[in-house]
Design a protein around this motif. Sequence first.
Motif, PDB file in Angstrom:
ATOM      1  N   ILE A  36       0.858  -1.182   0.000  1.00  0.00           N
ATOM      2  CA  ILE A  36       0.000   0.000   0.000  1.00  0.00           C
ATOM      3  C   ILE A  36       0.893   1.231   0.000  1.00  0.00           C
ATOM      4  O   ILE A  36       1.724   1.411   0.894  1.00  0.00           O
ATOM      5  CB  ILE A  36      -0.942   0.014   1.214  1.00  0.00           C
ATOM      6  CG1 ILE A  36      -1.844  -1.226   1.194  1.00  0.00           C
ATOM      7  CG2 ILE A  36      -1.790   1.286   1.220  1.00  0.00           C
ATOM      8  CD1 ILE A  36      -2.713  -1.381   2.429  1.00  0.00           C
ATOM      9  N   ASP A  37       0.723   2.055  -1.004  1.00  0.00           N
ATOM     10  CA  ASP A  37       1.492   3.289  -1.194  1.00  0.00           C
ATOM     11  C   ASP A  37       0.723   4.420  -0.520  1.00  0.00           C
ATOM     12  O   ASP A  37      -0.387   4.754  -0.923  1.00  0.00           O
ATOM     13  CB  ASP A  37       1.644   3.532  -2.698  1.00  0.00           C
ATOM     14  CG  ASP A  37       2.324   4.845  -3.035  1.00  0.00           C
ATOM     15  OD1 ASP A  37       2.699   5.590  -2.109  1.00  0.00           O
ATOM     16  OD2 ASP A  37       2.467   5.130  -4.237  1.00  0.00           O
ATOM     17  N   CYS A  38       1.317   5.044   0.500  1.00  0.00           N
ATOM     18  CA  CYS A  38       0.591   6.004   1.341  1.00  0.00           C
ATOM     19  C   CYS A  38       0.800   7.461   0.965  1.00  0.00           C
ATOM     20  O   CYS A  38       0.382   8.353   1.727  1.00  0.00           O
ATOM     21  CB  CYS A  38       0.966   5.785   2.799  1.00  0.00           C
ATOM     22  SG  CYS A  38       0.299   4.237   3.448  1.00  0.00           S
ATOM     23  N   ASP A  39       1.395   7.734  -0.172  1.00  0.00           N
ATOM     24  CA  ASP A  39       1.463   9.126  -0.644  1.00  0.00           C
ATOM     25  C   ASP A  39       1.730   9.135  -2.136  1.00  0.00           C
ATOM     26  O   ASP A  39       2.821   8.805  -2.593  1.00  0.00           O
ATOM     27  CB  ASP A  39       2.551   9.916   0.075  1.00  0.00           C
ATOM     28  CG  ASP A  39       2.760  11.298  -0.539  1.00  0.00           C
ATOM     29  OD1 ASP A  39       1.752  11.906  -0.972  1.00  0.00           O
ATOM     30  OD2 ASP A  39       3.905  11.770  -0.587  1.00  0.00           O
ATOM     31  N   ALA A  40       0.723   9.538  -2.880  1.00  0.00           N
ATOM     32  CA  ALA A  40       0.856   9.807  -4.303  1.00  0.00           C
ATOM     33  C   ALA A  40      -0.095  10.962  -4.606  1.00  0.00           C
ATOM     34  O   ALA A  40      -0.882  11.378  -3.753  1.00  0.00           O
ATOM     35  CB  ALA A  40       0.523   8.581  -5.134  1.00  0.00           C
ATOM     36  N   HIS A  41      -0.021  11.483  -5.824  1.00  0.00           N
ATOM     37  CA  HIS A  41      -0.802  12.680  -6.157  1.00  0.00           C
ATOM     38  C   HIS A  41      -1.588  12.454  -7.445  1.00  0.00           C
ATOM     39  O   HIS A  41      -1.158  11.726  -8.331  1.00  0.00           O
ATOM     40  CB  HIS A  41       0.116  13.888  -6.304  1.00  0.00           C
ATOM     41  CG  HIS A  41       0.802  14.250  -5.028  1.00  0.00           C
ATOM     42  ND1 HIS A  41       0.329  15.224  -4.190  1.00  0.00           N
ATOM     43  CD2 HIS A  41       1.915  13.755  -4.435  1.00  0.00           C
ATOM     44  CE1 HIS A  41       1.119  15.313  -3.132  1.00  0.00           C
ATOM     45  NE2 HIS A  41       2.092  14.422  -3.255  1.00  0.00           N
ATOM     46  N   ILE A  42      -2.729  13.118  -7.507  1.00  0.00           N
ATOM     47  CA  ILE A  42      -3.563  13.055  -8.692  1.00  0.00           C
ATOM     48  C   ILE A  42      -3.653  14.455  -9.294  1.00  0.00           C
ATOM     49  O   ILE A  42      -3.937  15.422  -8.589  1.00  0.00           O
ATOM     50  CB  ILE A  42      -4.964  12.490  -8.368  1.00  0.00           C
ATOM     51  CG1 ILE A  42      -5.763  12.230  -9.649  1.00  0.00           C
ATOM     52  CG2 ILE A  42      -5.724  13.374  -7.394  1.00  0.00           C
ATOM     53  CD1 ILE A  42      -5.324  11.008 -10.406  1.00  0.00           C
ATOM     54  N   VAL A  73       3.178  13.202   6.154  1.00  0.00           N
ATOM     55  CA  VAL A  73       3.246  12.702   4.781  1.00  0.00           C
ATOM     56  C   VAL A  73       4.389  13.363   4.014  1.00  0.00           C
ATOM     57  O   VAL A  73       4.582  14.577   4.080  1.00  0.00           O
ATOM     58  CB  VAL A  73       1.910  12.962   4.046  1.00  0.00           C
ATOM     59  CG1 VAL A  73       1.941  12.363   2.649  1.00  0.00           C
ATOM     60  CG2 VAL A  73       0.742  12.411   4.843  1.00  0.00           C
ATOM     61  N   GLU A  74       5.124  12.541   3.283  1.00  0.00           N
ATOM     62  CA  GLU A  74       6.235  12.968   2.429  1.00  0.00           C
ATOM     63  C   GLU A  74       7.302  13.743   3.211  1.00  0.00           C
ATOM     64  O   GLU A  74       7.857  14.719   2.737  1.00  0.00           O
ATOM     65  CB  GLU A  74       5.737  13.815   1.249  1.00  0.00           C
ATOM     66  CG  GLU A  74       6.758  13.882   0.099  1.00  0.00           C
ATOM     67  CD  GLU A  74       6.291  14.712  -1.074  1.00  0.00           C
ATOM     68  OE1 GLU A  74       7.128  15.458  -1.603  1.00  0.00           O
ATOM     69  OE2 GLU A  74       5.110  14.606  -1.462  1.00  0.00           O
ATOM     70  N   SER A  75       7.583  13.285   4.407  1.00  0.00           N
ATOM     71  CA  SER A  75       8.585  13.966   5.224  1.00  0.00           C
ATOM     72  C   SER A  75       9.705  13.045   5.672  1.00  0.00           C
ATOM     73  O   SER A  75      10.648  13.498   6.317  1.00  0.00           O
ATOM     74  CB  SER A  75       7.920  14.599   6.452  1.00  0.00           C
ATOM     75  OG  SER A  75       7.212  13.639   7.204  1.00  0.00           O
ATOM     76  N   GLY A  76       9.611  11.749   5.344  1.00  0.00           N
ATOM     77  CA  GLY A  76      10.678  10.843   5.733  1.00  0.00           C
ATOM     78  C   GLY A  76      10.626  10.497   7.207  1.00  0.00           C
ATOM     79  O   GLY A  76       9.767  10.972   7.963  1.00  0.00           O
ATOM     80  N   LEU A  77      11.589   9.686   7.649  1.00  0.00           N
ATOM     81  CA  LEU A  77      11.577   9.265   9.055  1.00  0.00           C
ATOM     82  C   LEU A  77      12.944   9.252   9.719  1.00  0.00           C
ATOM     83  O   LEU A  77      13.025   9.118  10.940  1.00  0.00           O
ATOM     84  CB  LEU A  77      10.909   7.892   9.189  1.00  0.00           C
ATOM     85  CG  LEU A  77      11.400   6.724   8.315  1.00  0.00           C
ATOM     86  CD1 LEU A  77      12.651   6.091   8.881  1.00  0.00           C
ATOM     87  CD2 LEU A  77      10.289   5.681   8.209  1.00  0.00           C
ATOM     88  N   GLY A  78      14.033   9.451   8.982  1.00  0.00           N
ATOM     89  CA  GLY A  78      15.356   9.370   9.590  1.00  0.00           C
ATOM     90  C   GLY A  78      15.606  10.400  10.665  1.00  0.00           C
ATOM     91  O   GLY A  78      16.398  10.173  11.594  1.00  0.00           O
ATOM     92  N   TYR A  85       1.956   8.503  12.540  1.00  0.00           N
ATOM     93  CA  TYR A  85       2.564   7.635  11.527  1.00  0.00           C
ATOM     94  C   TYR A  85       3.507   8.491  10.693  1.00  0.00           C
ATOM     95  O   TYR A  85       3.241   9.681  10.461  1.00  0.00           O
ATOM     96  CB  TYR A  85       1.502   7.037  10.599  1.00  0.00           C
ATOM     97  CG  TYR A  85       0.583   6.041  11.253  1.00  0.00           C
ATOM     98  CD1 TYR A  85       0.781   4.672  11.096  1.00  0.00           C
ATOM     99  CD2 TYR A  85      -0.494   6.475  12.015  1.00  0.00           C
ATOM    100  CE1 TYR A  85      -0.074   3.752  11.685  1.00  0.00           C
ATOM    101  CE2 TYR A  85      -1.359   5.555  12.614  1.00  0.00           C
ATOM    102  CZ  TYR A  85      -1.141   4.204  12.448  1.00  0.00           C
ATOM    103  OH  TYR A  85      -1.990   3.301  13.038  1.00  0.00           O
ATOM    104  N   ALA A  86       4.594   7.896  10.235  1.00  0.00           N
ATOM    105  CA  ALA A  86       5.546   8.589   9.368  1.00  0.00           C
ATOM    106  C   ALA A  86       5.781   7.759   8.116  1.00  0.00           C
ATOM    107  O   ALA A  86       5.751   6.519   8.159  1.00  0.00           O
ATOM    108  CB  ALA A  86       6.872   8.823  10.096  1.00  0.00           C
ATOM    109  N   CYS A  87       6.010   8.429   6.999  1.00  0.00           N
ATOM    110  CA  CYS A  87       6.177   7.760   5.704  1.00  0.00           C
ATOM    111  C   CYS A  87       7.629   7.831   5.232  1.00  0.00           C
ATOM    112  O   CYS A  87       8.286   8.857   5.398  1.00  0.00           O
ATOM    113  CB  CYS A  87       5.293   8.428   4.641  1.00  0.00           C
ATOM    114  SG  CYS A  87       3.540   8.496   5.039  1.00  0.00           S
TER     115      CYS A  87
END
Length: 400
Positions: free
Chosen positions: A24-30, A287-292, A329-331
């Motif tokens: 499941i891809d949790c960030d894409a754009h339309i 969303v779209e912020s990474g996790l490191g 949650y982080a992506c």
Amino acid sequence: MTSHAPLLSEHAAYARVFPGLPVIDCDAHITAPADLWTSRGPASMRHRLPTLREVNGQHQWFVDGDVPLGSIGLSVIGRQGRKQHGMLTLPMLDLMDDASWDPAARVAVLDRMGIQAQILYPNVAGFGSSRFLQMRDDELRMACVQIYNDYAAEIQASTKGRLVPQAILPLWSMPATLREMQRARGELKLTGVTIPDTPERLGLPDFGSDHWIPFWECASELGLPLNFHIGSADVQTFINAPWTSMGPERRMAIGATMLYMDNARVIVNLLYSDIIERFPKLRFVSVESGLGWIPFVLEACEYQWDELVPTEVRHHRMRPTEKFRQAFYACFWFEENGPKRMIDRIGEDRVLFETDFPPPTCLYPRSREHLQKVLGEMPDATRRKLLCDNAASLYGIRVA
């Protein structure tokens, strides 16, 4: 939460990244089609609704006649699926691959990428409805919001839940926001909403004010995830972070890098606020912020909690890291170090995967190879949580 996505067995034909594991891809754009609003709005308003026009070789959105609304969107996937580099977006809709805006073409891309379902965010409205908030006519901007959400529901239904757009909200009015949340969840069957990371930049009270209490109550009652995408209020970090002496390509890269960490501000404020303890059912997605960077931020929050806040958090039962593991949650997408080395410090139940298709930082066309490289040696149970189970539980997506 009611499920809308099909079971894996209904889509056994797509090429899975790992055997038996749906992704499941949790960030894409339309990218909005040119007639999204004008084909759906009432005849009396069509001349005022967002419309796409060509200006100096670029497609631009306009609203209420000649008021600029913004660029076409963010897509660097050209015709025949070729990714273009060194730009934020292709300038014209007809230069983009159909998968940027056409749901059927997008599903075909998902099949090639080994993805079962994809969470979608808007472009024209702004990631947190910011562009519609800047409009001043309530009737017009309410029509813009509701038409988009109707369209989101159409996409979800027509793809049988493979594409899962998140709703936008009329945040300029709390009563209207609560009604639209109810409609999005109940009538339209949408699975989450987008919110700005810094509402105060949009002229709204900050999230710590009592203004938002009905919002937290409604989101808790409905079980709606609250998604704050980078740049969801504005993109000043993207604009101001680079030195002016840098060339345009380096300015774009520096701005994009620094924008990822903008979400730290809202996360830290929420962790120090009373909101998470008061509303324990709330779920936030960075969303779209990474996790490191998240382990450092949590460590800093823990340290300053003891050093600098001797009285104001005495009534809190939970410390910052506990709050994060309950509510956030982080992506991740392009990272290697974070997913490989820091999952235990974040919590494997609180990590999601994204591709960011089709903006410039998207993993396409190498998402399968990247996942195999980063997660290939991870325990099966952990890998399944990161790629499937966490998102399925959060957004109500059915998986085998």
